[in-house]
Scaffold this motif. Structure first.
Motif, PDB file in Angstrom:
ATOM      1  N   ASP A 110      -0.602 -18.330  -2.789  1.00  0.00           N
ATOM      2  CA  ASP A 110      -1.610 -17.826  -2.329  1.00  0.00           C
ATOM      3  C   ASP A 110      -1.989 -16.668  -3.241  1.00  0.00           C
ATOM      4  O   ASP A 110      -1.663 -15.633  -3.060  1.00  0.00           O
ATOM      5  N   PRO A 111      -2.889 -17.099  -4.324  1.00  0.00           N
ATOM      6  CA  PRO A 111      -2.988 -15.863  -5.397  1.00  0.00           C
ATOM      7  C   PRO A 111      -3.599 -14.856  -4.983  1.00  0.00           C
ATOM      8  O   PRO A 111      -3.480 -13.477  -5.252  1.00  0.00           O
ATOM      9  N   LEU A 112      -4.544 -14.735  -3.838  1.00  0.00           N
ATOM     10  CA  LEU A 112      -5.258 -13.679  -3.312  1.00  0.00           C
ATOM     11  C   LEU A 112      -5.640 -13.625  -1.999  1.00  0.00           C
ATOM     12  O   LEU A 112      -6.799 -14.108  -1.389  1.00  0.00           O
ATOM     13  N   ASP A 113      -4.397 -13.341  -1.217  1.00  0.00           N
ATOM     14  CA  ASP A 113      -4.730 -13.579   0.539  1.00  0.00           C
ATOM     15  C   ASP A 113      -5.474 -12.343   0.887  1.00  0.00           C
ATOM     16  O   ASP A 113      -5.580 -11.309   0.353  1.00  0.00           O
ATOM     17  N   GLY A 125      -3.474  -9.146  -1.183  1.00  0.00           N
ATOM     18  CA  GLY A 125      -2.204  -9.481  -1.667  1.00  0.00           C
ATOM     19  C   GLY A 125      -2.111 -10.843  -2.372  1.00  0.00           C
ATOM     20  O   GLY A 125      -2.984 -11.788  -2.210  1.00  0.00           O
ATOM     21  N   THR A 126      -0.946 -11.152  -3.089  1.00  0.00           N
ATOM     22  CA  THR A 126      -0.578 -12.475  -3.209  1.00  0.00           C
ATOM     23  C   THR A 126       0.719 -12.723  -2.843  1.00  0.00           C
ATOM     24  O   THR A 126       1.621 -11.916  -2.724  1.00  0.00           O
ATOM     25  N   ILE A 127       0.743 -14.213  -2.335  1.00  0.00           N
ATOM     26  CA  ILE A 127       2.141 -14.497  -1.644  1.00  0.00           C
ATOM     27  C   ILE A 127       2.694 -15.680  -2.272  1.00  0.00           C
ATOM     28  O   ILE A 127       1.869 -16.556  -2.917  1.00  0.00           O
ATOM     29  N   PHE A 128       4.104 -15.646  -2.558  1.00  0.00           N
ATOM     30  CA  PHE A 128       4.675 -16.605  -3.453  1.00  0.00           C
ATOM     31  C   PHE A 128       5.892 -17.150  -2.641  1.00  0.00           C
ATOM     32  O   PHE A 128       6.594 -16.556  -1.963  1.00  0.00           O
ATOM     33  N   VAL A 153      14.300 -20.646  -2.320  1.00  0.00           N
ATOM     34  CA  VAL A 153      15.240 -19.458  -3.151  1.00  0.00           C
ATOM     35  C   VAL A 153      14.794 -18.265  -3.032  1.00  0.00           C
ATOM     36  O   VAL A 153      15.554 -17.448  -3.563  1.00  0.00           O
ATOM     37  N   CYS A 154      13.473 -17.994  -3.055  1.00  0.00           N
ATOM     38  CA  CYS A 154      12.830 -16.849  -3.251  1.00  0.00           C
ATOM     39  C   CYS A 154      11.557 -16.834  -2.458  1.00  0.00           C
ATOM     40  O   CYS A 154      10.732 -17.750  -2.373  1.00  0.00           O
ATOM     41  N   ALA A 155      11.198 -15.789  -1.932  1.00  0.00           N
ATOM     42  CA  ALA A 155      10.034 -15.556  -1.411  1.00  0.00           C
ATOM     43  C   ALA A 155       9.381 -14.147  -1.293  1.00  0.00           C
ATOM     44  O   ALA A 155      10.395 -13.113  -1.140  1.00  0.00           O
ATOM     45  N   GLY A 156       8.016 -13.881  -1.264  1.00  0.00           N
ATOM     46  CA  GLY A 156       7.728 -12.581  -1.261  1.00  0.00           C
ATOM     47  C   GLY A 156       6.056 -12.499  -1.370  1.00  0.00           C
ATOM     48  O   GLY A 156       5.423 -13.433  -1.342  1.00  0.00           O
ATOM     49  N   TYR A 157       5.715 -11.128  -1.436  1.00  0.00           N
ATOM     50  CA  TYR A 157       4.247 -10.980  -1.684  1.00  0.00           C
ATOM     51  C   TYR A 157       4.140  -9.666  -2.577  1.00  0.00           C
ATOM     52  O   TYR A 157       4.995  -9.128  -2.644  1.00  0.00           O
ATOM     53  N   ALA A 158       2.960  -9.511  -2.986  1.00  0.00           N
ATOM     54  CA  ALA A 158       2.407  -8.289  -3.700  1.00  0.00           C
ATOM     55  C   ALA A 158       1.401  -7.781  -2.837  1.00  0.00           C
ATOM     56  O   ALA A 158       0.640  -8.750  -2.202  1.00  0.00           O
ATOM     57  N   LEU A 159       1.335  -6.401  -2.643  1.00  0.00           N
ATOM     58  CA  LEU A 159       0.403  -5.857  -1.848  1.00  0.00           C
ATOM     59  C   LEU A 159      -0.604  -4.858  -2.639  1.00  0.00           C
ATOM     60  O   LEU A 159       0.103  -4.037  -3.269  1.00  0.00           O
ATOM     61  N   TYR A 160      -1.721  -5.091  -2.662  1.00  0.00           N
ATOM     62  CA  TYR A 160      -2.702  -4.307  -3.660  1.00  0.00           C
ATOM     63  C   TYR A 160      -3.603  -3.268  -2.578  1.00  0.00           C
ATOM     64  O   TYR A 160      -4.696  -3.799  -2.101  1.00  0.00           O
ATOM     65  N   LEU A 231       4.802  -5.869  31.613  1.00  0.00           N
ATOM     66  CA  LEU A 231       5.504  -5.750  30.596  1.00  0.00           C
ATOM     67  C   LEU A 231       6.014  -4.052  30.668  1.00  0.00           C
ATOM     68  O   LEU A 231       6.840  -3.739  29.998  1.00  0.00           O
ATOM     69  N   GLY A 232       5.422  -3.632  31.682  1.00  0.00           N
ATOM     70  CA  GLY A 232       5.552  -2.050  31.891  1.00  0.00           C
ATOM     71  C   GLY A 232       5.570  -1.169  30.672  1.00  0.00           C
ATOM     72  O   GLY A 232       6.158   0.123  30.635  1.00  0.00           O
ATOM     73  N   LYS A 233       4.696  -1.487  29.678  1.00  0.00           N
ATOM     74  CA  LYS A 233       4.594  -0.520  28.560  1.00  0.00           C
ATOM     75  C   LYS A 233       3.060  -0.719  27.832  1.00  0.00           C
ATOM     76  O   LYS A 233       2.757  -1.865  27.917  1.00  0.00           O
ATOM     77  N   ASP A 234       2.658   0.315  27.488  1.00  0.00           N
ATOM     78  CA  ASP A 234       1.378   0.258  26.734  1.00  0.00           C
ATOM     79  C   ASP A 234       1.497  -0.229  25.353  1.00  0.00           C
ATOM     80  O   ASP A 234       2.326   0.193  24.604  1.00  0.00           O
ATOM     81  N   TYR A 235       0.487  -1.101  25.031  1.00  0.00           N
ATOM     82  CA  TYR A 235       0.360  -1.756  23.728  1.00  0.00           C
ATOM     83  C   TYR A 235      -0.787  -1.448  22.849  1.00  0.00           C
ATOM     84  O   TYR A 235      -1.927  -1.005  23.441  1.00  0.00           O
ATOM     85  N   ASN A 236      -0.721  -1.356  21.495  1.00  0.00           N
ATOM     86  CA  ASN A 236      -1.717  -1.115  20.661  1.00  0.00           C
ATOM     87  C   ASN A 236      -2.101  -2.369  20.035  1.00  0.00           C
ATOM     88  O   ASN A 236      -1.263  -3.318  19.869  1.00  0.00           O
ATOM     89  N   MET A 237      -3.314  -2.323  19.157  1.00  0.00           N
ATOM     90  CA  MET A 237      -3.750  -3.397  18.617  1.00  0.00           C
ATOM     91  C   MET A 237      -4.131  -3.290  17.250  1.00  0.00           C
ATOM     92  O   MET A 237      -4.662  -2.172  16.926  1.00  0.00           O
ATOM     93  N   ARG A 238      -3.977  -4.140  16.348  1.00  0.00           N
ATOM     94  CA  ARG A 238      -4.403  -4.077  14.912  1.00  0.00           C
ATOM     95  C   ARG A 238      -4.982  -5.445  14.333  1.00  0.00           C
ATOM     96  O   ARG A 238      -4.201  -6.506  14.889  1.00  0.00           O
ATOM     97  N   TRP A 239      -5.985  -5.510  13.561  1.00  0.00           N
ATOM     98  CA  TRP A 239      -6.199  -6.640  12.915  1.00  0.00           C
ATOM     99  C   TRP A 239      -6.881  -6.369  11.397  1.00  0.00           C
ATOM    100  O   TRP A 239      -7.903  -5.883  11.322  1.00  0.00           O
ATOM    101  N   VAL A 240      -6.183  -6.617  10.504  1.00  0.00           N
ATOM    102  CA  VAL A 240      -6.603  -6.256   9.103  1.00  0.00           C
ATOM    103  C   VAL A 240      -7.353  -7.726   8.432  1.00  0.00           C
ATOM    104  O   VAL A 240      -8.255  -7.446   7.463  1.00  0.00           O
ATOM    105  N   ALA A 241      -7.232  -8.770   9.098  1.00  0.00           N
ATOM    106  CA  ALA A 241      -7.774 -10.107   8.502  1.00  0.00           C
ATOM    107  C   ALA A 241      -7.062 -10.120   7.136  1.00  0.00           C
ATOM    108  O   ALA A 241      -7.725 -10.787   6.101  1.00  0.00           O
ATOM    109  N   SER A 242      -5.972  -9.784   6.850  1.00  0.00           N
ATOM    110  CA  SER A 242      -5.073 -10.063   5.359  1.00  0.00           C
ATOM    111  C   SER A 242      -3.753 -10.248   5.992  1.00  0.00           C
ATOM    112  O   SER A 242      -3.064  -8.832   6.398  1.00  0.00           O
ATOM    113  N   MET A 243      -3.138 -11.229   5.973  1.00  0.00           N
ATOM    114  CA  MET A 243      -1.915 -11.494   6.293  1.00  0.00           C
ATOM    115  C   MET A 243      -0.681 -10.681   5.953  1.00  0.00           C
ATOM    116  O   MET A 243       0.227 -10.196   6.350  1.00  0.00           O
ATOM    117  N   VAL A 244      -0.924 -10.434   4.363  1.00  0.00           N
ATOM    118  CA  VAL A 244      -0.238  -9.466   3.668  1.00  0.00           C
ATOM    119  C   VAL A 244      -0.062  -8.341   4.377  1.00  0.00           C
ATOM    120  O   VAL A 244       1.096  -7.648   4.499  1.00  0.00           O
TER     121      VAL A 244
END
Ligand code: AFP
Length: 330
Positions: A110-113, A125-128, A153-160, A231-244
């Motif tokens: 995914d050239p530009l996630d 980012g870029t996912i490969f 055999v290999c997986a990763g991403y670049a984060l810009y 669940l007995g604990k407080d949760y926080n939320m995040r959403w960047v709309a960029s999986m990377v």
């Protein structure tokens, strides 16, 4: 600081496939070239959208196409690949014979996630993902790419982002490298990344709540109920709309990322793409001690049915993903 560059790391790493040295080096070069395009932002006048739509029916950003072309050109020259496939191309890329004749691998990316964030100056980012090409195949067809994530055999991403990073696995843990602009080197800054088993942070697009299935509704409701809830604990939320960016945060401080199938995406099978989003991210997460599921099974065990197949994605901290599984099995 005693620094280890990516080149030195690859020289000493026990790589299952020696060719990975050259392939990862080429990917790093391509990601540096994409980082330059992204970092320059509006200076290059490439922040806009094109008329064209990709196979996903999404309006392509200029930088989607620029990144796609850079990744194709800079990775084919090494002669490692018999074929390539991308989020931005309907069919596998037909490489010139001189590049593919000795190719023994397949590159999916995914050239530009998160490209809908690119003109907002948010992290993208870029996912490969790299697979072996079936033996004796020099002109791979779609079916040659349809291998389960466990075959990578290999997986990763670049984060810009605030810095440019390359995060990858070859099956020996997850390692992060930060681009040192002066030297142009990727330097090892995050060795053997591990995801905390327990967490209280979730990422999901809440705007889609009315379309979620019951298990997801219940889990999020219990998270929102916090310390007074089951669940007995407080949760926080995040959403960047960029999986990377979401996965990177989880590799750094734990948490869960979810993109369920819902009433609007059931026909399509979900939102995120299996071959060049879910599979590479699932392997990274598992290699860092987390879990990755489609709600029913381990993502890496899914038998792909199509190059641009979409799947539900639940990944991150082990305890939370195991907890979520109980909601699905209830
Ligand atoms: P784009 O690459 O088209 O911006 O999509 C990004 C993405 O595939 C993934 O990176 C995000 O997690 C998800 O889509 C964002 O989805 P929403 O548009 O529902 O926020």
């Amino acid at each position: 600081m005693n620094k280890t560059t990516l080149a030195e790391f690859l020289t000493h790493a026990e790589l299952a496939e020696p060719a990975l040295r050259g392939m990862i080096t080429d990917i790093a070069q391509a990601c540096k070239a994409i980082a330059v395009q992204v970092n320059k932002g509006a200076l290059l006048g490439t922040m806009g959208s094109l008329e064209a739509q990709n196979v996903q029916g999404e309006t392509q950003k200029q930088l989607d196409v620029i990144s796609n072309d850079l990744f194709l050109q800079m990775n084919q020259q090494g002669g490692h690949y018999a074929g390539m496939a991308s989020e931005e191309m309907d069919e596998p890329y037909v490489m010139a014979e001189r590049y593919r004749q000795h190719g023994r691998y397949l590159l999916l990316f995914d050239p530009l996630d998160g490209s809908s964030n690119v003109n907002l100056n948010l992290s993208v980012g870029t996912i490969f993902s790299i697979l072996r090409c079936p033996h004796g195949i020099s002109e791979p067809l779609v079916m040659d790419f349809l291998q389960p994530g466990s075959a990578q055999v290999c997986a990763g991403y670049a984060l810009y982002g605030t810095s440019t990073m390359l995060v990858l696995t070859t099956g020996q843990g997850v390692h992060g490298f930060t681009l040192e602009h002066d030297s142009g080197d990727f330097v090892l800054t995050h060795a053997s990344m591990q995801i905390a088993a327990s967490s209280n942070e979730f990422a999901i697009n809440m705007a889609r709540q009315r379309w979620w299935d019951a298990p997801v509704q219940r889990y999020i409701a219990d998270c929102q109920a916090g310390s007074e809830g089951p669940l007995g604990k407080d949760y926080n939320m995040r959403w960047v709309a960029s999986m990377v960016a979401e996965v990177h945060r989880i590799l750094i401080r734990g948490g869960v990322f979810m993109y369920p199938v819902d009433a609007k995406t059931r026909e399509a099978g979900g939102r995120l793409r299996l071959m060049y989003e879910a599979n590479p991210m699932a392997w990274l997460v598992e290699q860092a001690g987390g879990l990755a599921s489609d709600g029913q099974q381990r993502i890496l065990d899914i038998t792909p049915q199509g190059l641009h197949q979409r799947v539900p994605v639940y990944l991150g901290s082990r305890d939370e993903i195991q907890r979520m599984a109980t909601y699905f099995n209830a």
